[in-house]
Design an enzyme around this catalytic site. Structure first.
Site, mmCIF file in Angstrom:
data_model
loop_
_atom_site.group_PDB
_atom_site.id
_atom_site.type_symbol
_atom_site.label_atom_id
_atom_site.label_comp_id
_atom_site.label_asym_id
_atom_site.label_seq_id
_atom_site.Cartn_x
_atom_site.Cartn_y
_atom_site.Cartn_z
ATOM 1 N N THR A 177 0.862 -1.188 0.000
ATOM 2 C CA THR A 177 0.000 0.000 0.000
ATOM 3 C C THR A 177 0.893 1.231 0.000
ATOM 4 O OG1 THR A 177 -0.010 0.044 2.402
ATOM 5 C CG2 THR A 177 -1.803 -1.156 1.336
ATOM 6 N N GLU A 323 -5.597 -3.265 -1.688
ATOM 7 C CA GLU A 323 -6.111 -4.423 -0.960
ATOM 8 C C GLU A 323 -7.143 -5.206 -1.768
ATOM 9 O OE1 GLU A 323 -5.563 -1.459 0.149
ATOM 10 O OE2 GLU A 323 -5.075 -1.392 2.281
ATOM 11 N N LYS A 432 -14.680 17.433 10.213
ATOM 12 C CA LYS A 432 -15.718 17.369 11.249
ATOM 13 C C LYS A 432 -15.898 18.749 11.844
ATOM 14 C CE LYS A 432 -14.568 12.630 12.079
ATOM 15 N NZ LYS A 432 -13.160 12.630 11.673
ATOM 16 N N TRP A 437 -20.335 16.297 9.488
ATOM 17 C CA TRP A 437 -19.312 15.976 8.503
ATOM 18 C C TRP A 437 -19.450 16.862 7.262
ATOM 19 C CZ3 TRP A 437 -19.250 9.864 8.196
ATOM 20 C CH2 TRP A 437 -18.650 9.378 9.367
HETATM 21 P P1 AMP Z 1 -4.385 2.744 -3.561
HETATM 22 O O1 AMP Z 1 -4.335 1.546 -2.697
HETATM 23 O O2 AMP Z 1 -3.124 3.528 -3.582
HETATM 24 O O3 AMP Z 1 -4.860 2.438 -4.929
HETATM 25 O O4 AMP Z 1 -5.456 3.738 -2.915
HETATM 26 C C1 AMP Z 1 -6.778 3.329 -2.672
HETATM 27 C C2 AMP Z 1 -7.603 4.493 -2.223
HETATM 28 O O5 AMP Z 1 -7.721 5.462 -3.269
HETATM 29 C C3 AMP Z 1 -9.032 4.145 -1.904
HETATM 30 O O6 AMP Z 1 -9.164 3.592 -0.615
HETATM 31 C C4 AMP Z 1 -9.719 5.486 -2.027
HETATM 32 O O7 AMP Z 1 -9.534 6.287 -0.888
HETATM 33 C C5 AMP Z 1 -8.975 6.115 -3.177
HETATM 34 N N1 AMP Z 1 -9.727 5.947 -4.419
HETATM 35 C C6 AMP Z 1 -9.543 5.034 -5.381
HETATM 36 N N2 AMP Z 1 -10.419 5.218 -6.386
HETATM 37 C C7 AMP Z 1 -11.203 6.271 -6.045
HETATM 38 C C8 AMP Z 1 -12.298 6.961 -6.664
HETATM 39 N N3 AMP Z 1 -12.754 6.622 -7.857
HETATM 40 N N4 AMP Z 1 -12.854 7.982 -5.980
HETATM 41 C C9 AMP Z 1 -12.407 8.356 -4.772
HETATM 42 N N5 AMP Z 1 -11.369 7.764 -4.155
HETATM 43 C C10 AMP Z 1 -10.767 6.730 -4.775
#
Ligand code: AMP
Length: 547
Positions: A177, A323, A432, A437
Site C-alpha cells: 500500500t 487491498e 468534522k 461531517w
Molecule cells: P491505492 O491503494 O493507492 O490504490 O489507494 C486506494 C484508495 O484510493 C481508496 O481507498 C480510495 O480512498 C482512493 N480511491 C480510489 N479510487 C477512487 C475513486 N474513484 N474515488 C475516490 N477515491 C478513490
C-alpha cells in the site's frame, strides 16, 4: 468438471498461440520506440521463467522489479509467475528508505531493473542485499557488474521449459500500500484472485476490452499491477502500448493518436493535464473515435467527465484499492438511466458506481448498514475472491477487518437506490465541523469546475470553536485569475453555507503521492497554523450564527 487451475499464465499461452502477431509498443526511458508482439512475449517470458529457475528461483520466491512500463516489465509480469515465483513491482517513486523497507519486509530474493534505473538500484542495494540483480539493457548497451545482463540470461536460458503444476491459490504477485500514514503494508495476490480480477476488468460493461482494442495504461505497472490492464489485454489479445516514464499530456496525446488507442486508465491528476491540452488545441489530435478512459485512484470530478465528453471521449469512473486487486466498482450508466435529464446522468457517472460480480459491498455506520437513500454516510466494506483477508506477515488487524470477515476500506460513502456508491472522503480526510461531517471531495470537485481553476484540494484545519473547518488550496490555470471571494461566490448556493471553506490558499502546485494523488497530509502540515503565509480568510460570522 475438471479441476483446472485458474492462472493468468494461461493468458500468456493463449496470446502466444492465437494472437502472436498483435503488437506490443513501448516508449522506452530514452524515448526510443520498441515494437514487439505477443508471439515474442510468449517466447521470451518462458525463457525468463526458465532462466530464473536455472538461477535457483524456488516456488513462492519473491522477485522484485524496479521498472517503468514497457515490454520487459510485461515479460516479468508473466515470466516470474510462470517460474512459480512472485512478482513484486517496487514503487520507484517512494523514498529510498521506504523502498528498502518494502524489499526487506517482502524478503525479495532477486531484483530486475531497467538499466536507466541502475543509480536508484544502487541506492537500494546500499540498504538491502538481493541475492541476484539483473538489469534489462533497454538502451542497448552492456550492463555493469554485478548485474546480470537480462538479454544474455534469456539467450542462455535452458531450451526446455515446463510450467510447474500450479495450485491456483499459490501467490502470483504482491504490492505494498502507498498509505500516507504508517508503514506500507504488503498485499499478496494469488493466481486465482488475479484471474478472477482480470475477468472482471475485461468483461465488465465499461472497460470491456476485446482483441480489437488498443490499450495504453497511463498508470505505472508498480501501482497495483497497472489495475490489471496488462493481464486483461493478454487475456483478450488486445494490442498494448506502454509509455515508459513519459506520462506528460503531450506524449500521451501524441501516442494515443499515433497508435489509435481505444482504451486507457489512470488517476485524475494525469487527465487534468490531458484535458487542458485538448481544450487549448481541440483540433491538434485525431484520436480514435470511441476512446474511453477509466479514471480512478481518486475521485474523477464531474467537470472532467463533461469536459472529455466534449471531445468525444467517454470517461468511466472506477474505484478500488491495493487491498482489492484493485478494481471493485465501475460507474457505467445502467440501462434506463440514459433516459434521465443530462445533469442527472452526469451525477450518476461521477459516482464510483456499482460493484463487479463477486464483489460484495456494504456501507456501514455505527448503527449497521446504512439506508440506500443516497445521503446517509458510512464506511465502505467489501469482501470477495480478490479482496485481501490480511496483510503480509501481519496478524489480522481488527481496525482493518470486521469480525464477520469484511475489509474495512476507510472510504466514506453514501449509496443510492440504484446501488451506486458515492465516495465523500477517506475517514481521515473528512472534515468534522461542529459535530457534522463536511465532504472535502464534494467541495474540491465543485471548485475544480470553476473555469479559472486547474486543481483544488480541500483539507481540515483545526478550529478552536468548531473543531475543524475546511481550507481550500487552489492552483489556477496558467494565465487565469480568480479571487477567494469569487470562488466563494461560485460555491455559494451549491452547498449549505457552513460547508464553505473559511480560508483559501492559492499555491503553485498541490503536492502528489508516489502514485500521483493529492498528498493532503503535506497540505495539512503546511497550513496547520491558522496564520500561515498566503491564506485568505473569508469572514463568515453570520453563517456560524445561522447554524
Ligand atoms: P491505492 O491503494 O493507492 O490504490 O489507494 C486506494 C484508495 O484510493 C481508496 O481507498 C480510495 O480512498 C482512493 N480511491 C480510489 N479510487 C477512487 C475513486 N474513484 N474515488 C475516490 N477515491 C478513490
Amino acid at each position: 468438471m475438471m479441476n483446472y487451475a485458474l492462472t493468468p499464465v494461461h493468458f500468456l499461452e493463449r496470446a502466444g498461440r492465437y494472437f502472436p502477431k498483435v503488437e506490443l509498443v513501448s516508449l522506452l526511458p530514452d524515448r526510443s520506440e520498441h515494437r514487439t508482439t505477443y508471439g515474442a512475449l510468449h517466447r521470451r517470458a518462458r525463457a525468463l521463467a526458465a532462466a530464473l529457475q536455472a538461477a535457483g528461483l524456488k516456488r513462492g520466491d519473491r522477485v522484485a522489479t524496479l521498472m517503468w512500463n514497457h515490454y520487459a516489465h510485461l515479460e516479468a509480469y508473466f515470466g516470474i509467475p510462470a517460474a512459480g515465483g512472485v512478482i513484486h513491482p517496487l514503487n520507484l517513486r517512494l523514498h529510498i528508505d521506504d523502498i528498502a523497507y518494502i524489499a526487506k519486509h517482502a524478503e525479495d530474493r532477486f531484483l530486475i531493473v531497467d538499466d536507466a534505473l541502475i543509480p536508484l538500484a544502487e541506492e537500494l542495494r546500499a540498504r538491502y542485499s538481493f541475492e541476484r540483480v539483473i538489469a534489462a539493457p533497454l538502451a542497448g548497451r552492456g550492463v555493469p557488474a554485478p548485474y546480470d545482463d537480462y538479454e544474455a540470461m534469456l539467450r542462455g536460458a535452458p531450451a526446455e521449459f515446463t510450467y510447474p503444476d500450479f495450485d491456483e491459490n499459490e501467490p502470483l504477485g504482491m504490492c505494498y500500500t502507498s498509505g500516507t500514514t504508517g508503514r506500507p503494508r504488503g498485499v499478496v495476490y494469488s493466481h486465482r484472485s488475479t484471474t478472477i480480477h482480470t475477468y472482471n476488468i475485461v468483461l465488465m460493461g465499461g472497460m470491456a476490452i476485446t482483441h480489437r482494442d488498443v490499450v495504453c495504461a497511463c498508470v505505472p505497472m508498480f501501482h497495483v499491477n497497472a489495475w490489471g490492464m496488462p493481464y486483461g489485454c493478454a487475456m483478450a489479445g488486445a494490442k498494448q502500448v506502454f509509455l515508459g516514464p513519459h506520462l506528460d499530456p503531450i506524449t500521451i496525446l501524441d501516442t494515443f493518436e499515433r497508435e489509435q488507442v481505444t482504451c486507457s486508465g489512470g488517476v485524475p491528476t494525469v487527465w487534468i493535464g490531458v484535458l487542458d491540452a485538448l481544450d487549448r488545441e481541440p483540433k491538434r489530435w485525431h484520436l480514435s473515435p470511441g476512446l474511453r478512459l477509466v479514471i480512478g485512484g481518486s475521485a474523477a470530478p464531474e467537470t472532467m467527465i463533461r469536459g472529455f465528453d466534449k471531445h468525444g471521449i467517454t470517461v468511466l469512473h472506477a474505484w478500488g484499492m491495493t487491498e482489492t486487486s484493485p478494481t471493485c466498482t465501475l460507474a457505467p450508466l445502467k440501462h434506463g438511466l440514459e433516459n434521465l435529464p443530462q445533469d442527472e446522468q452526469y451525477a450518476y457517472r461521477a459516482k464510483q458506481g456499482i460493484p463487479h460480480p463477486f464483489v460484495e459491498l456494504r456501507v456501514c455506520n455505527a448503527n449497521g448498514e446504512v439506508a440506500s437513500d443516497g445521503r446517509t454516510m458510512g464506511e465502505i466494506q467489501v469482501r470477495g475472491p480478490y479482496v485481501t483477508e490480511r496483510y503480509y506477515k501481519m496478524e489480522p488487524d481488527p481496525e482493518k477487518f470486521t469480525p464477520d470477515g469484511w475489509l474495512r476500506t476507510g472510504d466514506v460513502a453514501a449509496v443510492d437506490d440504484e446501488g451506486y456508491i458515492k465516495i465523500t472522503d477517506r475517514t481521515k480526510d473528512l472534515i468534522k465541523s461542529g459535530g457534522e461531517w463536511i465532504s472535502s471531495v464534494d467541495l474540491e470537485n465543485e471548485i475544480m469546475g470553476h473555469p479559472a481553476v486547474a486543481e483544488a484540494a480541500v483539507i481540515a484545519v483545526p478550529d478552536p470553536r468548531w473543531d475543524e473547518r475546511p481550507l481550500a488550496a487552489i492552483v489556477l490555470k496558467p494565465g487565469a485569475r480568480a479571487t477567494a471571494e469569487e470562488i466563494d461566490a461560485f460555491l455559494a448556493g451549491k452547498f449549505p453555507r457552513w460547508w464553505l471553506p473559511d480560508q483559501y490558499a492559492f499555491i503553485e502546485e498541490i503536492p502528489r503521492t508516489s502514485t500521483g494523488k493529492f498528498l493532503k497530509s503535506a497540505l495539512r502540515e503546511r497550513f496547520h497554523d491558522r496564520n500561515a503565509a498566503g491564506l485568505v480568510r473569508i469572514k463568515r460570522e453570520h453563517v456560524r450564527q445561522a447554524r
